[in-house]
Motif scaffolding. Structure first.
Motif, PDB file in Angstrom:
ATOM      1  N   LYS A 127       0.834  -1.204   0.000  1.00 11.68           N
ATOM      2  CA  LYS A 127       0.000   0.000   0.000  1.00 11.68           C
ATOM      3  C   LYS A 127       0.868   1.253   0.000  1.00 11.68           C
ATOM      4  O   LYS A 127       2.013   1.232   0.467  1.00 11.68           O
ATOM      5  CB  LYS A 127      -0.903   0.024   1.241  1.00 11.68           C
ATOM      6  CG  LYS A 127      -1.915  -1.099   1.301  1.00 11.68           C
ATOM      7  CD  LYS A 127      -2.952  -0.825   2.387  1.00 11.68           C
ATOM      8  CE  LYS A 127      -2.291  -0.711   3.746  1.00 11.68           C
ATOM      9  NZ  LYS A 127      -3.268  -0.345   4.787  1.00 11.68           N
ATOM     10  N   ILE A 128       0.300   2.335  -0.490  1.00 10.21           N
ATOM     11  CA  ILE A 128       1.059   3.577  -0.623  1.00 10.21           C
ATOM     12  C   ILE A 128       1.416   4.168   0.737  1.00 10.21           C
ATOM     13  O   ILE A 128       2.426   4.860   0.880  1.00 10.21           O
ATOM     14  CB  ILE A 128       0.270   4.609  -1.469  1.00 10.21           C
ATOM     15  CG1 ILE A 128       1.173   5.780  -1.852  1.00 10.21           C
ATOM     16  CG2 ILE A 128      -0.981   5.093  -0.726  1.00 10.21           C
ATOM     17  CD1 ILE A 128       0.543   6.721  -2.855  1.00 10.21           C
ATOM     18  N   ASP A 129       0.615   3.904   1.774  1.00 12.83           N
ATOM     19  CA  ASP A 129       0.884   4.472   3.097  1.00 12.83           C
ATOM     20  C   ASP A 129       1.472   3.445   4.055  1.00 12.83           C
ATOM     21  O   ASP A 129       1.455   3.642   5.263  1.00 12.83           O
ATOM     22  CB  ASP A 129      -0.397   5.085   3.689  1.00 12.83           C
ATOM     23  CG  ASP A 129      -1.528   4.082   3.791  1.00 12.83           C
ATOM     24  OD1 ASP A 129      -1.512   3.096   3.037  1.00 12.83           O
ATOM     25  OD2 ASP A 129      -2.434   4.281   4.622  1.00 12.83           O
ATOM     26  N   GLY A 130       2.006   2.354   3.542  1.00 14.62           N
ATOM     27  CA  GLY A 130       2.651   1.357   4.378  1.00 14.62           C
ATOM     28  C   GLY A 130       1.776   0.142   4.617  1.00 14.62           C
ATOM     29  O   GLY A 130       0.545   0.223   4.625  1.00 14.62           O
ATOM     30  N   GLY A 131       2.408  -1.013   4.822  1.00 15.53           N
ATOM     31  CA  GLY A 131       1.661  -2.243   5.001  1.00 15.53           C
ATOM     32  C   GLY A 131       1.249  -2.841   3.663  1.00 15.53           C
ATOM     33  O   GLY A 131       1.699  -2.414   2.593  1.00 15.53           O
ATOM     34  N   ARG A 132       0.400  -3.874   3.724  1.00 14.29           N
ATOM     35  CA  ARG A 132       0.008  -4.585   2.517  1.00 14.29           C
ATOM     36  C   ARG A 132      -1.499  -4.824   2.485  1.00 14.29           C
ATOM     37  O   ARG A 132      -2.163  -4.857   3.518  1.00 14.29           O
ATOM     38  CB  ARG A 132       0.762  -5.935   2.422  1.00 14.29           C
ATOM     39  CG  ARG A 132       2.272  -5.755   2.252  1.00 14.29           C
ATOM     40  CD  ARG A 132       2.964  -7.090   2.067  1.00 14.29           C
ATOM     41  NE  ARG A 132       2.622  -7.738   0.815  1.00 14.29           N
ATOM     42  CZ  ARG A 132       3.173  -7.458  -0.363  1.00 14.29           C
ATOM     43  NH1 ARG A 132       4.113  -6.533  -0.451  1.00 14.29           N
ATOM     44  NH2 ARG A 132       2.808  -8.116  -1.439  1.00 14.29           N
ATOM     45  N   ALA A 133      -2.004  -4.986   1.282  1.00 16.50           N
ATOM     46  CA  ALA A 133      -3.401  -5.341   1.058  1.00 16.50           C
ATOM     47  C   ALA A 133      -3.433  -6.379  -0.057  1.00 16.50           C
ATOM     48  O   ALA A 133      -2.384  -6.785  -0.580  1.00 16.50           O
ATOM     49  CB  ALA A 133      -4.230  -4.111   0.701  1.00 16.50           C
ATOM     50  N   ALA A 134      -4.652  -6.809  -0.437  1.00 13.95           N
ATOM     51  CA  ALA A 134      -4.749  -7.856  -1.445  1.00 13.95           C
ATOM     52  C   ALA A 134      -6.060  -7.759  -2.203  1.00 13.95           C
ATOM     53  O   ALA A 134      -7.041  -7.198  -1.711  1.00 13.95           O
ATOM     54  CB  ALA A 134      -4.627  -9.236  -0.795  1.00 13.95           C
ATOM     55  N   GLU A 135      -6.037  -8.309  -3.423  1.00 14.97           N
ATOM     56  CA  GLU A 135      -7.254  -8.561  -4.172  1.00 14.97           C
ATOM     57  C   GLU A 135      -7.612 -10.029  -3.947  1.00 14.97           C
ATOM     58  O   GLU A 135      -6.752 -10.905  -4.077  1.00 14.97           O
ATOM     59  CB  GLU A 135      -7.034  -8.307  -5.661  1.00 14.97           C
ATOM     60  CG  GLU A 135      -6.425  -6.942  -5.984  1.00 14.97           C
ATOM     61  CD  GLU A 135      -7.346  -5.798  -5.603  1.00 14.97           C
ATOM     62  OE1 GLU A 135      -8.461  -5.738  -6.132  1.00 14.97           O
ATOM     63  OE2 GLU A 135      -6.941  -4.966  -4.767  1.00 14.97           O
ATOM     64  N   VAL A 136      -8.858 -10.303  -3.598  1.00 16.04           N
ATOM     65  CA  VAL A 136      -9.284 -11.665  -3.274  1.00 16.04           C
ATOM     66  C   VAL A 136     -10.404 -12.075  -4.224  1.00 16.04           C
ATOM     67  O   VAL A 136     -11.388 -11.340  -4.392  1.00 16.04           O
ATOM     68  CB  VAL A 136      -9.766 -11.773  -1.815  1.00 16.04           C
ATOM     69  CG1 VAL A 136     -10.148 -13.213  -1.479  1.00 16.04           C
ATOM     70  CG2 VAL A 136      -8.675 -11.296  -0.855  1.00 16.04           C
ATOM     71  N   THR A 137     -10.258 -13.244  -4.835  1.00 15.76           N
ATOM     72  CA  THR A 137     -11.243 -13.758  -5.783  1.00 15.76           C
ATOM     73  C   THR A 137     -11.844 -15.043  -5.247  1.00 15.76           C
ATOM     74  O   THR A 137     -11.132 -15.909  -4.714  1.00 15.76           O
ATOM     75  CB  THR A 137     -10.590 -14.015  -7.150  1.00 15.76           C
ATOM     76  OG1 THR A 137      -9.977 -12.803  -7.614  1.00 15.76           O
ATOM     77  CG2 THR A 137     -11.620 -14.479  -8.167  1.00 15.76           C
ATOM     78  N   PHE A 138     -13.160 -15.173  -5.403  1.00 18.67           N
ATOM     79  CA  PHE A 138     -13.878 -16.377  -4.977  1.00 18.67           C
ATOM     80  C   PHE A 138     -14.490 -17.024  -6.213  1.00 18.67           C
ATOM     81  O   PHE A 138     -15.351 -16.444  -6.881  1.00 18.67           O
ATOM     82  CB  PHE A 138     -14.976 -16.007  -3.967  1.00 18.67           C
ATOM     83  CG  PHE A 138     -14.460 -15.264  -2.765  1.00 18.67           C
ATOM     84  CD1 PHE A 138     -13.904 -15.940  -1.699  1.00 18.67           C
ATOM     85  CD2 PHE A 138     -14.516 -13.872  -2.725  1.00 18.67           C
ATOM     86  CE1 PHE A 138     -13.413 -15.261  -0.598  1.00 18.67           C
ATOM     87  CE2 PHE A 138     -14.026 -13.180  -1.633  1.00 18.67           C
ATOM     88  CZ  PHE A 138     -13.471 -13.878  -0.566  1.00 18.67           C
ATOM     89  N   ASP A 139     -14.027 -18.224  -6.533  1.00 18.34           N
ATOM     90  CA  ASP A 139     -14.455 -18.919  -7.747  1.00 18.34           C
ATOM     91  C   ASP A 139     -15.129 -20.237  -7.362  1.00 18.34           C
ATOM     92  O   ASP A 139     -14.472 -21.227  -7.055  1.00 18.34           O
ATOM     93  CB  ASP A 139     -13.244 -19.173  -8.643  1.00 18.34           C
ATOM     94  CG  ASP A 139     -13.625 -19.810  -9.967  1.00 18.34           C
ATOM     95  OD1 ASP A 139     -14.829 -19.828 -10.304  1.00 18.34           O
ATOM     96  OD2 ASP A 139     -12.715 -20.306 -10.656  1.00 18.34           O
ATOM     97  N   HIS A 140     -16.465 -20.212  -7.333  1.00 23.14           N
ATOM     98  CA  HIS A 140     -17.257 -21.396  -6.967  1.00 23.14           C
ATOM     99  C   HIS A 140     -16.785 -21.984  -5.634  1.00 23.14           C
ATOM    100  O   HIS A 140     -16.509 -23.190  -5.530  1.00 23.14           O
ATOM    101  CB  HIS A 140     -17.189 -22.460  -8.072  1.00 23.14           C
ATOM    102  CG  HIS A 140     -17.854 -22.034  -9.348  1.00 23.14           C
ATOM    103  ND1 HIS A 140     -17.186 -21.325 -10.336  1.00 23.14           N
ATOM    104  CD2 HIS A 140     -19.114 -22.190  -9.788  1.00 23.14           C
ATOM    105  CE1 HIS A 140     -18.018 -21.086 -11.338  1.00 23.14           C
ATOM    106  NE2 HIS A 140     -19.209 -21.580 -11.029  1.00 23.14           N
ATOM    107  N   VAL A 141     -16.706 -21.125  -4.637  1.00 22.95           N
ATOM    108  CA  VAL A 141     -16.302 -21.554  -3.294  1.00 22.95           C
ATOM    109  C   VAL A 141     -17.511 -22.171  -2.604  1.00 22.95           C
ATOM    110  O   VAL A 141     -18.554 -21.524  -2.442  1.00 22.95           O
ATOM    111  CB  VAL A 141     -15.768 -20.369  -2.474  1.00 22.95           C
ATOM    112  CG1 VAL A 141     -15.378 -20.824  -1.070  1.00 22.95           C
ATOM    113  CG2 VAL A 141     -14.576 -19.741  -3.179  1.00 22.95           C
ATOM    114  N   ALA A 142     -17.392 -23.420  -2.209  1.00 25.01           N
ATOM    115  CA  ALA A 142     -18.486 -24.131  -1.547  1.00 25.01           C
ATOM    116  C   ALA A 142     -18.427 -23.898  -0.045  1.00 25.01           C
ATOM    117  O   ALA A 142     -17.392 -24.111   0.593  1.00 25.01           O
ATOM    118  CB  ALA A 142     -18.401 -25.622  -1.854  1.00 25.01           C
ATOM    119  N   LEU A 143     -19.552 -23.442   0.517  1.00 27.57           N
ATOM    120  CA  LEU A 143     -19.617 -23.126   1.940  1.00 27.57           C
ATOM    121  C   LEU A 143     -20.816 -23.817   2.571  1.00 27.57           C
ATOM    122  O   LEU A 143     -21.893 -23.892   1.965  1.00 27.57           O
ATOM    123  CB  LEU A 143     -19.752 -21.613   2.147  1.00 27.57           C
ATOM    124  CG  LEU A 143     -18.646 -20.737   1.563  1.00 27.57           C
ATOM    125  CD1 LEU A 143     -19.056 -19.269   1.634  1.00 27.57           C
ATOM    126  CD2 LEU A 143     -17.336 -20.960   2.317  1.00 27.57           C
TER     127      LEU A 143
END
Length: 376
Positions: A199-215
């Motif tokens: 991230k621009i202000d420090g630390g980290r982030a992520a893009e998360v994708t859910f593809d036919h996740v069975a719950l």
């Protein structure tokens, strides 16, 4: 109403400020923020041992605080140190579980409070804005199983979270409050993919994708189609936390700037003796106190009924967005060119203040929301 902190809160603030001052200096923070992990597991555990995470939760949930002023005290101190550990999402996800979780789900709060589990809110979407009801990720039911599909953006510490709180639409149009359902999704579930970045202000982030996740049914947090109220409340706790963090960062930026005005000389005298700069600094101090008052008002309203609570949160976030940006700009300008250098801590505080405005809704969004809530 008495806005004085209790003895316990004052002791918590003193011990946390002292710990951050001694163990979380700027060089340490900068190294952690630039690291591949984006936070320090060791320091996260030490924060937990100090009871800092526990202060964010009620006694019934295994904590020892949980009030609006407890949240404000903790995050104001974190803002002073630009702490990058995953406090915000721990608060949001934890408060959502505490509000709507089953007994089995609530039993897992202990792992959040002792720092042994990292969790993350997966709500924002790549094509979305700040409207909480805007959810296009879909979950469809088939017997006792839910199938989750969609993508979430800017998931804080998403690479290292073991559990995501995911908002998904199970009925209705993309912008309807009704039809939003919350799920607790393990990060190692089949079909979950995570792409992290700095991230621009420090630390980290992520893009998360859910593809036919069975719950299974045990992944539901609350009732189907009725997750919006829980999401709104939990994010409201996060808004309060961000506002308090910003006040802590403003205080440090103010102190750095005052010290610079006292020591930097021009024409043989400290530049702080120039009346024009004194007036600019006096105006800034008044603005910071206004921001502090907005946070106090929001903290006091956390336990109020929904409209009062949400209007207070939006009022505070609007004030913080406007004032934080001004503090960042003024402090940089009063420092002159040196204020933009990466080596000067002030530049990082200014950057964080600007980014806080864009988390969980910027000032324009919250001004509009404040007005709309007043019409209800």
């Amino acid at each position: 109403m008495n806005f004085q902190h209790t003895e316990d809160r004052r002791m918590l603030a003193d011990s946390l400020n002292r710990f951050i001052g001694e163990q979380y200096g700027f060089e340490t923070r900068d190294r952690i923020a630039r690291s591949a992990q984006g936070y320090s597991g060791d320091l996260w555990n030490r924060f937990a041992e100090l009871g800092v995470i526990g202060a964010l939760f009620d006694e019934a949930d295994g904590g020892f605080g949980g009030g609006g002023f407890d949240i404000a005290v903790v995050f104001e101190s974190l803002g002073r140190g630009l702490v990058v550990e995953p406090f915000l999402d721990t608060l949001i996800v934890g408060r959502a579980i505490a509000r709507s979780g089953t007994e089995a789900q609530k039993a897992a709060l202990g792992a959040l409070i002792d720092g042994s589990q990292i969790v993350a809110l997966a709500h924002g979407e790549p094509d979305g804005h700040y409207e909480l009801a805007r959810v296009t990720t879909r979950a469809r039911r088939s017997g006792d199983t839910w199938c989750l599909n969609g993508a979430k953006a800017v998931v804080q510490h998403g690479e290292h979270a073991s559990l995501f709180l995911v908002s998904a639409r199970t009925s209705g149009d993309d912008d309807e409050e009704a039809g939003v359902t919350l799920f607790l999704v393990p990060s190692d579930a089949a079909g979950v993919s995570v792409r992290g970045y700095r991230k621009i202000d420090g630390g980290r982030a992520a893009e998360v994708t859910f593809d036919h996740v069975a719950l299974g049914e045990d992944a539901l947090l609350g009732a189907p189609d009725a997750g919006f109220a829980t999401l709104e409340y939990a994010v409201g706790c996060g808004v309060l936390a961000l506002c308090a963090e910003a006040v802590g960062a403003m205080d440090v930026a103010r102190d750095y700037t005052l010290e610079y005005l006292r020591t930097r000389k021009q024409f043989g005298v400290p530049i702080g003796s120039f009346q024009a700069l004194q007036h600019r600094m006096a105006d800034l101090l008044l603005e910071i106190e206004q921001a502090r008052s907005a946070v106090i008002n929001a903290a006091a309203a956390l336990g109020a009924e929904r409209q009062q609570r949400e209007r207070a949160m939006s009022a505070a976030k609007y004030s913080i967005g406007r004032i934080g940006t001004r503090v960042a700009e003024e402090c940089i300008q009063l420092h002159g060119g040196i204020g933009m250098t990466w080596e000067l801590p002030l530049a990082h505080y200014a950057k964080r203040l600007v980014m806080i405005d864009h988390q969980l809704g910027d000032e324009d969004h919250h001004l509009e929301r404040f007005v709309a809530l007043g019409r209800e």
